[in-house]
Motif scaffolding. Structure first.
Motif, PDB file in Angstrom:
ATOM      1  N   ASP A  36      -4.507  27.524  75.103  1.00  0.00           N
ATOM      2  CA  ASP A  36      -4.566  28.893  75.613  1.00  0.00           C
ATOM      3  C   ASP A  36      -3.194  29.558  75.655  1.00  0.00           C
ATOM      4  N   GLY A  37      -2.176  28.903  75.123  1.00  0.00           N
ATOM      5  CA  GLY A  37      -0.814  29.427  75.191  1.00  0.00           C
ATOM      6  C   GLY A  37      -0.592  30.712  74.433  1.00  0.00           C
ATOM      7  N   ASP A  38      -1.372  30.963  73.382  1.00  0.00           N
ATOM      8  CA  ASP A  38      -1.145  32.130  72.545  1.00  0.00           C
ATOM      9  C   ASP A  38      -1.162  33.449  73.315  1.00  0.00           C
ATOM     10  N   THR A  39      -1.889  33.499  74.403  1.00  0.00           N
ATOM     11  CA  THR A  39      -2.029  34.751  75.159  1.00  0.00           C
ATOM     12  C   THR A  39      -1.224  34.768  76.453  1.00  0.00           C
ATOM     13  N   ARG A  40      -0.442  33.720  76.682  1.00  0.00           N
ATOM     14  CA  ARG A  40       0.336  33.647  77.920  1.00  0.00           C
ATOM     15  C   ARG A  40       1.769  34.119  77.691  1.00  0.00           C
ATOM     16  N   PRO A  41       2.429  34.652  78.711  1.00  0.00           N
ATOM     17  CA  PRO A  41       3.814  35.097  78.566  1.00  0.00           C
ATOM     18  C   PRO A  41       4.832  33.962  78.662  1.00  0.00           C
ATOM     19  N   HIS A  42       4.406  32.796  79.149  1.00  0.00           N
ATOM     20  CA  HIS A  42       5.286  31.641  79.314  1.00  0.00           C
ATOM     21  C   HIS A  42       4.491  30.387  78.962  1.00  0.00           C
ATOM     22  N   VAL A  43       5.056  29.551  78.079  1.00  0.00           N
ATOM     23  CA  VAL A  43       4.374  28.332  77.642  1.00  0.00           C
ATOM     24  C   VAL A  43       5.388  27.196  77.619  1.00  0.00           C
ATOM     25  N   GLU A  44       4.931  26.002  78.018  1.00  0.00           N
ATOM     26  CA  GLU A  44       5.777  24.820  78.019  1.00  0.00           C
ATOM     27  C   GLU A  44       5.098  23.707  77.223  1.00  0.00           C
ATOM     28  N   ALA A  45       5.912  22.977  76.443  1.00  0.00           N
ATOM     29  CA  ALA A  45       5.417  21.807  75.722  1.00  0.00           C
ATOM     30  C   ALA A  45       6.330  20.633  76.044  1.00  0.00           C
ATOM     31  N   PRO A  46       5.736  19.497  76.410  1.00  0.00           N
ATOM     32  CA  PRO A  46       6.561  18.324  76.715  1.00  0.00           C
ATOM     33  C   PRO A  46       7.186  17.740  75.452  1.00  0.00           C
ATOM     34  N   LEU A  47       8.415  17.277  75.602  1.00  0.00           N
ATOM     35  CA  LEU A  47       9.131  16.605  74.517  1.00  0.00           C
ATOM     36  C   LEU A  47       9.400  15.163  74.922  1.00  0.00           C
ATOM     37  N   PRO A  48       9.683  14.312  73.973  1.00  0.00           N
ATOM     38  CA  PRO A  48      10.019  12.929  74.331  1.00  0.00           C
ATOM     39  C   PRO A  48      11.193  12.890  75.310  1.00  0.00           C
ATOM     40  N   GLY A  49      11.161  11.952  76.214  1.00  0.00           N
ATOM     41  CA  GLY A  49      12.246  11.799  77.173  1.00  0.00           C
ATOM     42  C   GLY A  49      12.135  12.701  78.385  1.00  0.00           C
ATOM     43  N   GLY A  50      11.032  13.423  78.511  1.00  0.00           N
ATOM     44  CA  GLY A  50      10.828  14.243  79.696  1.00  0.00           C
ATOM     45  C   GLY A  50      11.343  15.668  79.616  1.00  0.00           C
ATOM     46  N   LEU A  51      11.964  16.042  78.507  1.00  0.00           N
ATOM     47  CA  LEU A  51      12.400  17.429  78.349  1.00  0.00           C
ATOM     48  C   LEU A  51      11.206  18.302  78.002  1.00  0.00           C
ATOM     49  N   LEU A  52      11.411  19.610  78.122  1.00  0.00           N
ATOM     50  CA  LEU A  52      10.390  20.583  77.751  1.00  0.00           C
ATOM     51  C   LEU A  52      10.970  21.547  76.726  1.00  0.00           C
ATOM     52  N   LEU A  53      10.108  22.038  75.832  1.00  0.00           N
ATOM     53  CA  LEU A  53      10.430  23.193  75.006  1.00  0.00           C
ATOM     54  C   LEU A  53       9.614  24.328  75.602  1.00  0.00           C
ATOM     55  N   VAL A  54      10.299  25.416  75.927  1.00  0.00           N
ATOM     56  CA  VAL A  54       9.683  26.512  76.677  1.00  0.00           C
ATOM     57  C   VAL A  54       9.819  27.809  75.891  1.00  0.00           C
ATOM     58  N   TRP A  55       8.741  28.574  75.834  1.00  0.00           N
ATOM     59  CA  TRP A  55       8.748  29.870  75.187  1.00  0.00           C
ATOM     60  C   TRP A  55       8.419  30.935  76.226  1.00  0.00           C
ATOM     61  N   ASP A  56       9.155  32.045  76.170  1.00  0.00           N
ATOM     62  CA  ASP A  56       8.877  33.215  77.007  1.00  0.00           C
ATOM     63  C   ASP A  56       8.898  34.446  76.118  1.00  0.00           C
ATOM     64  N   THR A  57       7.933  35.331  76.330  1.00  0.00           N
ATOM     65  CA  THR A  57       7.967  36.573  75.564  1.00  0.00           C
ATOM     66  C   THR A  57       9.128  37.423  76.063  1.00  0.00           C
ATOM     67  N   VAL A  58       9.643  38.248  75.186  1.00  0.00           N
ATOM     68  CA  VAL A  58      10.725  39.166  75.561  1.00  0.00           C
ATOM     69  C   VAL A  58      10.265  40.035  76.727  1.00  0.00           C
ATOM     70  N   ALA A  59       9.022  40.502  76.685  1.00  0.00           N
ATOM     71  CA  ALA A  59       8.497  41.330  77.775  1.00  0.00           C
ATOM     72  C   ALA A  59       8.533  40.575  79.102  1.00  0.00           C
ATOM     73  N   SER A  60       8.192  39.300  79.079  1.00  0.00           N
ATOM     74  CA  SER A  60       8.219  38.496  80.299  1.00  0.00           C
ATOM     75  C   SER A  60       9.647  38.338  80.815  1.00  0.00           C
ATOM     76  N   ILE A  61      10.569  38.045  79.928  1.00  0.00           N
ATOM     77  CA  ILE A  61      11.970  37.901  80.338  1.00  0.00           C
ATOM     78  C   ILE A  61      12.474  39.179  81.002  1.00  0.00           C
ATOM     79  N   ARG A  62      12.089  40.303  80.464  1.00  0.00           N
ATOM     80  CA  ARG A  62      12.573  41.578  81.014  1.00  0.00           C
ATOM     81  C   ARG A  62      11.975  41.897  82.383  1.00  0.00           C
TER      82      ARG A  62
END
Length: 135
Positions: A36-62
């Motif tokens: 369901d991430g395609d329609t969300r303003p903020h999405v997180e994906a787990p990476l190996p070692g416990g880190l996350l890759l995080v996406w935020d829309t420009v609109a959300s950041i603002r």
């Protein structure tokens, strides 16, 4: 006096113009991204070692940083290790066939890797690599 605990590296954040387009790219690279991430303003994906890759829309950041400005150019890229040199070629072919720019076609690098670079929908560099077999 006890020294304060240092900050802990937690995530890599990426600003995106089109969440669905960005997530489609990273799904092709095998990341486990919520459906369901395609329609969300903020999405997180787990990476190996416990880190996350995080996406935020420009609109959300603002919404929390109204004066945020897009960076001009980039000196950061993400790298994905492929199973073997043929997998670098296959990933590059799949991504460029899907319409993503591939400014650096696969080649055998002098440092011992099969190496290539593609750009995600926001122009971020993504490197694909695999160790070359020993001669």
């Amino acid at each position: 006096m006890t020294a304060p605990t240092p900050p802990r590296f937690t995530f890599i954040g990426m600003a995106v113009d089109d969440m669905a387009a960005s997530l489609a790219f990273y799904r092709l690279l095998g990341l486990d991204i919520p459906a369901d991430g395609d329609t969300r303003p903020h999405v997180e994906a787990p990476l190996p070692g416990g880190l996350l890759l995080v996406w935020d829309t420009v609109a959300s950041i603002r919404t929390f940083h109204p004066d945020w400005e897009d960076a001009k150019g980039s000196r950061t890229s993400l790298a994905f290790t492929c199973a073997d040199p043929a997998a670098v070629d296959a990933a590059y072919a799949a991504l460029t066939a899907a319409g993503y720019a591939g400014p650096l076609a696969p080649f055998d690098a002098p440092w011992g890797q099969r190496y290539a670079s593609v750009l995600d929908p926001d122009g971020n560099g993504v490197d694909l690599l695999a160790v070359l077999p020993a001669d």
